[in-house]
Design a protein around this motif. Structure first.
Motif, PDB file in Angstrom:
ATOM      1  N   ALA A   1      -5.097  -2.254  -9.756  1.00 27.94           N
ATOM      2  CA  ALA A   1      -5.237  -1.560  -8.454  1.00 27.94           C
ATOM      3  C   ALA A   1      -5.390  -0.058  -8.680  1.00 27.94           C
ATOM      4  O   ALA A   1      -4.753   0.506  -9.564  1.00 27.94           O
ATOM      5  CB  ALA A   1      -4.021  -1.831  -7.582  1.00 27.94           C
TER       6      ALA A   1
ATOM      7  N   ILE B   1      -6.447   6.432 -10.989  1.00 28.01           N
ATOM      8  CA  ILE B   1      -7.618   5.576 -11.160  1.00 28.01           C
ATOM      9  C   ILE B   1      -7.853   5.438 -12.661  1.00 28.01           C
ATOM     10  O   ILE B   1      -7.291   6.201 -13.455  1.00 28.01           O
ATOM     11  CB  ILE B   1      -8.883   6.147 -10.461  1.00 28.01           C
ATOM     12  CG1 ILE B   1      -9.243   7.535 -10.998  1.00 28.01           C
ATOM     13  CG2 ILE B   1      -8.702   6.207  -8.954  1.00 28.01           C
ATOM     14  CD1 ILE B   1     -10.565   8.072 -10.457  1.00 28.01           C
TER      15      ILE B   1
ATOM     16  N   TYR C   1      -5.838  -5.646  -0.442  1.00 24.82           N
ATOM     17  CA  TYR C   1      -5.993  -4.257  -0.898  1.00 24.82           C
ATOM     18  C   TYR C   1      -7.140  -4.156  -1.903  1.00 24.82           C
ATOM     19  O   TYR C   1      -7.904  -3.188  -1.893  1.00 24.82           O
ATOM     20  CB  TYR C   1      -4.691  -3.757  -1.533  1.00 24.82           C
ATOM     21  CG  TYR C   1      -4.763  -2.305  -1.953  1.00 24.82           C
ATOM     22  CD1 TYR C   1      -4.570  -1.285  -1.031  1.00 24.82           C
ATOM     23  CD2 TYR C   1      -5.061  -1.939  -3.269  1.00 24.82           C
ATOM     24  CE1 TYR C   1      -4.659   0.048  -1.397  1.00 24.82           C
ATOM     25  CE2 TYR C   1      -5.149  -0.611  -3.650  1.00 24.82           C
ATOM     26  CZ  TYR C   1      -4.942   0.378  -2.712  1.00 24.82           C
ATOM     27  OH  TYR C   1      -5.041   1.697  -3.072  1.00 24.82           O
ATOM     28  N   ARG C   2      -7.244  -5.155  -2.771  1.00 20.24           N
ATOM     29  CA  ARG C   2      -8.261  -5.097  -3.818  1.00 20.24           C
ATOM     30  C   ARG C   2      -9.668  -5.446  -3.317  1.00 20.24           C
ATOM     31  O   ARG C   2     -10.660  -5.091  -3.944  1.00 20.24           O
ATOM     32  CB  ARG C   2      -7.892  -6.067  -4.957  1.00 20.24           C
ATOM     33  CG  ARG C   2      -6.708  -5.622  -5.803  1.00 20.24           C
ATOM     34  CD  ARG C   2      -7.005  -4.401  -6.641  1.00 20.24           C
ATOM     35  NE  ARG C   2      -8.204  -4.533  -7.427  1.00 20.24           N
ATOM     36  CZ  ARG C   2      -8.275  -5.132  -8.602  1.00 20.24           C
ATOM     37  NH1 ARG C   2      -7.182  -5.642  -9.129  1.00 20.24           N
ATOM     38  NH2 ARG C   2      -9.410  -5.214  -9.265  1.00 20.24           N
TER      39      ARG C   2
ATOM     40  N   ASN D   1     -13.115  -5.581  -0.980  1.00 20.48           N
ATOM     41  CA  ASN D   1     -13.876  -4.674  -0.128  1.00 20.48           C
ATOM     42  C   ASN D   1     -13.996  -5.285   1.271  1.00 20.48           C
ATOM     43  O   ASN D   1     -13.569  -6.426   1.494  1.00 20.48           O
ATOM     44  CB  ASN D   1     -15.249  -4.366  -0.731  1.00 20.48           C
ATOM     45  CG  ASN D   1     -16.083  -5.610  -0.934  1.00 20.48           C
ATOM     46  OD1 ASN D   1     -15.943  -6.580  -0.196  1.00 20.48           O
ATOM     47  ND2 ASN D   1     -16.936  -5.601  -1.938  1.00 20.48           N
ATOM     48  N   LYS D   2     -14.570  -4.550   2.205  1.00 23.11           N
ATOM     49  CA  LYS D   2     -14.607  -4.981   3.604  1.00 23.11           C
ATOM     50  C   LYS D   2     -15.286  -6.338   3.781  1.00 23.11           C
ATOM     51  O   LYS D   2     -14.782  -7.209   4.487  1.00 23.11           O
ATOM     52  CB  LYS D   2     -15.332  -3.931   4.459  1.00 23.11           C
ATOM     53  CG  LYS D   2     -14.398  -2.871   4.997  1.00 23.11           C
ATOM     54  CD  LYS D   2     -15.132  -1.956   5.948  1.00 23.11           C
ATOM     55  CE  LYS D   2     -14.197  -0.837   6.413  1.00 23.11           C
ATOM     56  NZ  LYS D   2     -14.903   0.180   7.181  1.00 23.11           N
TER      57      LYS D   2
ATOM     58  N   LYS E   1       0.803  -1.233   0.000  1.00 19.52           N
ATOM     59  CA  LYS E   1       0.000   0.000   0.000  1.00 19.52           C
ATOM     60  C   LYS E   1       0.837   1.286   0.000  1.00 19.52           C
ATOM     61  O   LYS E   1       0.637   2.162  -0.841  1.00 19.52           O
ATOM     62  CB  LYS E   1      -0.956  -0.006   1.191  1.00 19.52           C
ATOM     63  CG  LYS E   1      -2.001   1.089   1.076  1.00 19.52           C
ATOM     64  CD  LYS E   1      -2.951   1.095   2.238  1.00 19.52           C
ATOM     65  CE  LYS E   1      -3.852   2.313   2.147  1.00 19.52           C
ATOM     66  NZ  LYS E   1      -4.685   2.448   3.340  1.00 19.52           N
TER      67      LYS E   1
ATOM     68  N   THR F   1     -11.649  13.482  -9.500  1.00 21.30           N
ATOM     69  CA  THR F   1     -11.738  12.254 -10.306  1.00 21.30           C
ATOM     70  C   THR F   1     -11.048  12.464 -11.646  1.00 21.30           C
ATOM     71  O   THR F   1     -10.272  11.609 -12.093  1.00 21.30           O
ATOM     72  CB  THR F   1     -13.227  11.864 -10.515  1.00 21.30           C
ATOM     73  OG1 THR F   1     -13.822  11.705  -9.238  1.00 21.30           O
ATOM     74  CG2 THR F   1     -13.355  10.585 -11.308  1.00 21.30           C
TER      75      THR F   1
ATOM     76  N   PHE G   1     -18.840   5.619  -9.988  1.00 14.28           N
ATOM     77  CA  PHE G   1     -18.553   4.917  -8.742  1.00 14.28           C
ATOM     78  C   PHE G   1     -19.888   4.346  -8.272  1.00 14.28           C
ATOM     79  O   PHE G   1     -20.734   5.104  -7.789  1.00 14.28           O
ATOM     80  CB  PHE G   1     -17.974   5.857  -7.686  1.00 14.28           C
ATOM     81  CG  PHE G   1     -16.630   6.438  -8.079  1.00 14.28           C
ATOM     82  CD1 PHE G   1     -15.475   5.670  -7.993  1.00 14.28           C
ATOM     83  CD2 PHE G   1     -16.525   7.745  -8.534  1.00 14.28           C
ATOM     84  CE1 PHE G   1     -14.245   6.193  -8.354  1.00 14.28           C
ATOM     85  CE2 PHE G   1     -15.298   8.274  -8.901  1.00 14.28           C
ATOM     86  CZ  PHE G   1     -14.154   7.500  -8.813  1.00 14.28           C
TER      87      PHE G   1
ATOM     88  N   ASP H   1      -6.077   3.936  -6.672  1.00 16.62           N
ATOM     89  CA  ASP H   1      -5.973   4.703  -5.440  1.00 16.62           C
ATOM     90  C   ASP H   1      -7.295   4.640  -4.684  1.00 16.62           C
ATOM     91  O   ASP H   1      -8.336   4.979  -5.233  1.00 16.62           O
ATOM     92  CB  ASP H   1      -5.620   6.145  -5.837  1.00 16.62           C
ATOM     93  CG  ASP H   1      -5.924   7.123  -4.728  1.00 16.62           C
ATOM     94  OD1 ASP H   1      -5.821   6.734  -3.561  1.00 16.62           O
ATOM     95  OD2 ASP H   1      -6.259   8.278  -5.051  1.00 16.62           O
ATOM     96  N   LYS H   2      -7.224   4.192  -3.432  1.00 21.32           N
ATOM     97  CA  LYS H   2      -8.461   4.109  -2.640  1.00 21.32           C
ATOM     98  C   LYS H   2      -8.566   5.262  -1.650  1.00 21.32           C
ATOM     99  O   LYS H   2      -9.396   5.235  -0.751  1.00 21.32           O
ATOM    100  CB  LYS H   2      -8.494   2.794  -1.872  1.00 21.32           C
ATOM    101  CG  LYS H   2      -8.830   1.590  -2.723  1.00 21.32           C
ATOM    102  CD  LYS H   2      -8.929   0.382  -1.835  1.00 21.32           C
ATOM    103  CE  LYS H   2      -9.498  -0.805  -2.580  1.00 21.32           C
ATOM    104  NZ  LYS H   2      -9.558  -1.980  -1.691  1.00 21.32           N
ATOM    105  N   ASN H   3      -7.661   6.243  -1.815  1.00 17.68           N
ATOM    106  CA  ASN H   3      -7.642   7.391  -0.904  1.00 17.68           C
ATOM    107  C   ASN H   3      -8.971   8.128  -0.933  1.00 17.68           C
ATOM    108  O   ASN H   3      -9.393   8.782  -0.044  1.00 17.68           O
ATOM    109  CB  ASN H   3      -6.530   8.358  -1.321  1.00 17.68           C
ATOM    110  CG  ASN H   3      -5.441   8.405  -0.285  1.00 17.68           C
ATOM    111  OD1 ASN H   3      -5.662   8.091   0.878  1.00 17.68           O
ATOM    112  ND2 ASN H   3      -4.240   8.769  -0.707  1.00 17.68           N
TER     113      ASN H   3
END
Lengths: 250, 282
Positions: free
Chosen positions: A246, B52, A166-167, A169-170, A67, B43, B12, A248-250
């Motif tokens: 992958a 992204i 990382y890829r 979801n919860k 990450k 975005t 999204f 950015d999940k920021n």
């Protein structure tokens, strides 16, 4: 491709951890030697297992390798491909370096033990494969090669797991975290005994014997080498499939 | 040299963040990328910089797709609102690594800017306040010397003095070594004198993309007694009205005929922020 810079950066991440790790190893060696001088095993005792500690260390390093580096690379205009190639070079370099250091430690401690007596140290390779040939350059090189492959398998497995998490979801993370251990520990043995008459268990045992031998002096290190190389390639291949998409999940 | 954004769409879940966006960022210009919260500004910038992926469309730099292209990506630096740098890394070490990734990064100039902003480069990212967190990224953006610099909320958390310093340094940088700067911000009034071209994005769609002068010359503001303004605007294309007490201001799109303006009304240029509010409120 900016592979040089990304490899340099990723190697830097291992520098501090490696220093700390080998400082602890050194302290343990000194501690064991001092304790032995104080209470004297009179040359009958031995200790081993640094390679397994290195495997765990590298597995954890692999788990922590994605990450932070990914975000830094995204910030600095580095493609996922270059980052991944840099990571692969880093894993191979660190595995090679640590396998050499671990062999050197085993040799040095062995020499010290011979010179001043006390507890002897046996590396993993000495323990399992010493029947193959007398100690010498070829034996040491083979030892480095096999431990390097083991280390590469550990670090790439860690990397694969961290990229997978990382890829996800919860919800998927929870399902995998609970589902995989439950499947391995409870469901698989149950299915094996109910429907396959223990065939799966036998296959696992055969794979274990294939890698480590049957503990009667017949272990072949090249089986271990082969399994570790295949495992590393699979882990890296799967990691790449995850890394290339992958975001950015920021 | 230019960045071409072609038919970019991105969703999204059920939210359409960008809808068939087509724009071109030309060479050596300062753009203002304006839009309300959630309009799709970040975005769009994230897609340009490969952080992204778009669902469809492509971004080209000098005709070459930027997606997973190191050579193209090395020509763009994006200062993001969020932290991408390791939180435990010291600022001076970030300067060192930025130099490794962007060879034209001017460390000496960055240190000089750190002195101007009174930023302690021995501190790590985690220990910086919101304002100084923006400042260290602004310093890198001004020292990186890439042809394209994208600034997403560059003055977030900066006090009025530091904002003033930033705008002066940006203009100084642009004058000494012109490049393309894209400033995405909510503080339109402050940037309106800095930007040359305006891109307004609303609900993921580009609704305006033209030079600031052209945009502001498409209309005018008329102010005066409410009753006089009301009778003047009857047949005009009014994009907004503001009333304070008995006084009224009307924002009108269209060319002005000075002979038809009553003596008790005052004519001024369209205000960018007012125009933005009216355009994005509608």
């Amino acid at each position: 491709m900016n592979i040089k810079a990304t490899t340099k950066y990723q190697l830097r991440e291992y520098k501090k951890s490696l220093g700390s790790y080998y400082l602890i190893v050194l302290l343990i060696v000194v501690l064991f030697t001092v304790l032995d001088r104080m209470w004297g095993s009179e040359g009958s005792g031995s200790y081993n297992g640094f390679e397994f500690a290195t495997i765990i260390f590298l597995f954890i390093c692999g788990l922590n390798s994605f990450k932070g580096t990914f975000l830094m690379m995204m910030q600095n205009g580095i493609s996922r491909k270059s980052m991944f190639i840099g990571a692969s070079i880093t894993f191979l370099s660190v595995s090679m370096l640590m396998s050499v250091i671990d062999r050197v430690i085993a040799m040095v401690v062995d020499l010290i033990t011979k010179a001043i007596g006390g507890l002897s140290y046996e590396g993993f390779y000495d323990l399992v494969y010493s029947h193959r040939m007398p100690k010498g350059i070829l034996f040491e090189l083979e030892g480095i090669l096999v431990t390097c492959a083991m280390y590469a398998a550990a670090v790439t497995a860690g990397y694969f797991i961290t990229t997978l998490y990382y890829r996800m979801n919860k919800a998927l993370k929870v399902i995998v975290s609970v589902g995989v251990p439950v499947t391995i520990i409870f469901i698989l043995p149950l299915i094996d005994s109910m429907f396959f008459n223990g065939i799966i268990g036998d296959l696992v045992l055969k794979l274990f014997y294939f890698i480590f031998g049957d503990f009667h002096g017949k272990a072949n290190p090249y089986n271990m080498l082969l399994v570790c190389i295949i495992s590393s390639i699979i882990a890296l291949g799967l990691s790449w499939l995850l890394v290339k998409r992958a975001v950015d999940k920021n | 040299m230019s960045i071409e954004i072609k038919n970019i769409s991105k969703s999204f879940g059920n939210t359409r963040a960008l809808d068939n966006v087509n724009i071109s960022l030309g060479d050596k210009k300062i753009y203002g990328l304006l839009g309300r919260n959630g309009a799709g500004k970040t975005t769009l910038l994230n897609i340009i910089t490969n952080r992204i992926f778009a669902d469809s469309g492509e971004v080209l730099l000098d005709g070459i797709p930027t997606r997973e292209n190191d050579k193209a990506l090395q020509k763009i630096y994006m200062m993001g609102e969020k932290d991408y740098y390791p939180l435990t890394m010291k600022i001076k070490d970030i300067f060192y690594w930025t130099k490794n990734f962007y060879p034209d990064f001017d460390i000496e100039y960055a240190k000089k800017l750190a002195d101007i902003f009174e930023l302690n480069i021995n501190k790590n990212v985690k220990s910086l306040s919101t304002g100084y967190n923006s400042i260290f990224k602004v310093i890198i953006a001004l020292s990186v010397n890439t042809p394209y610099v994208l600034l997403d909320e560059p003055v977030l958390g900066l006090d009025a003095n530091h904002r003033d310093v930033f705008y002066k340094l940006l203009i100084e940088k642009y004058s000494n070594s012109p490049g393309t700067f894209v400033i995405s911000t909510h503080l339109i009034e402050e940037v309106s004198n800095v930007i040359e071209d305006v891109i307004i994005i609303k609900n993921g769609t580009i609704i305006k993309n033209e030079s600031r002068e052209d945009l502001l010359s498409q209309g005018y503001t008329i102010s005066g007694k409410a009753s006089s303004v009301d009778s003047y605007v009857v047949d005009k294309n009014v994009i907004g009205i503001e009333t304070i007490g008995g006084l009224k201001s009307a924002y009108i799109l269209g060319s002005i005929n000075k002979e038809t303006i009553p003596a008790d009304l005052e004519v001024t240029k369209l205000d960018l922020q007012k125009l933005f509010v009216q355009l994005t409120n509608a």
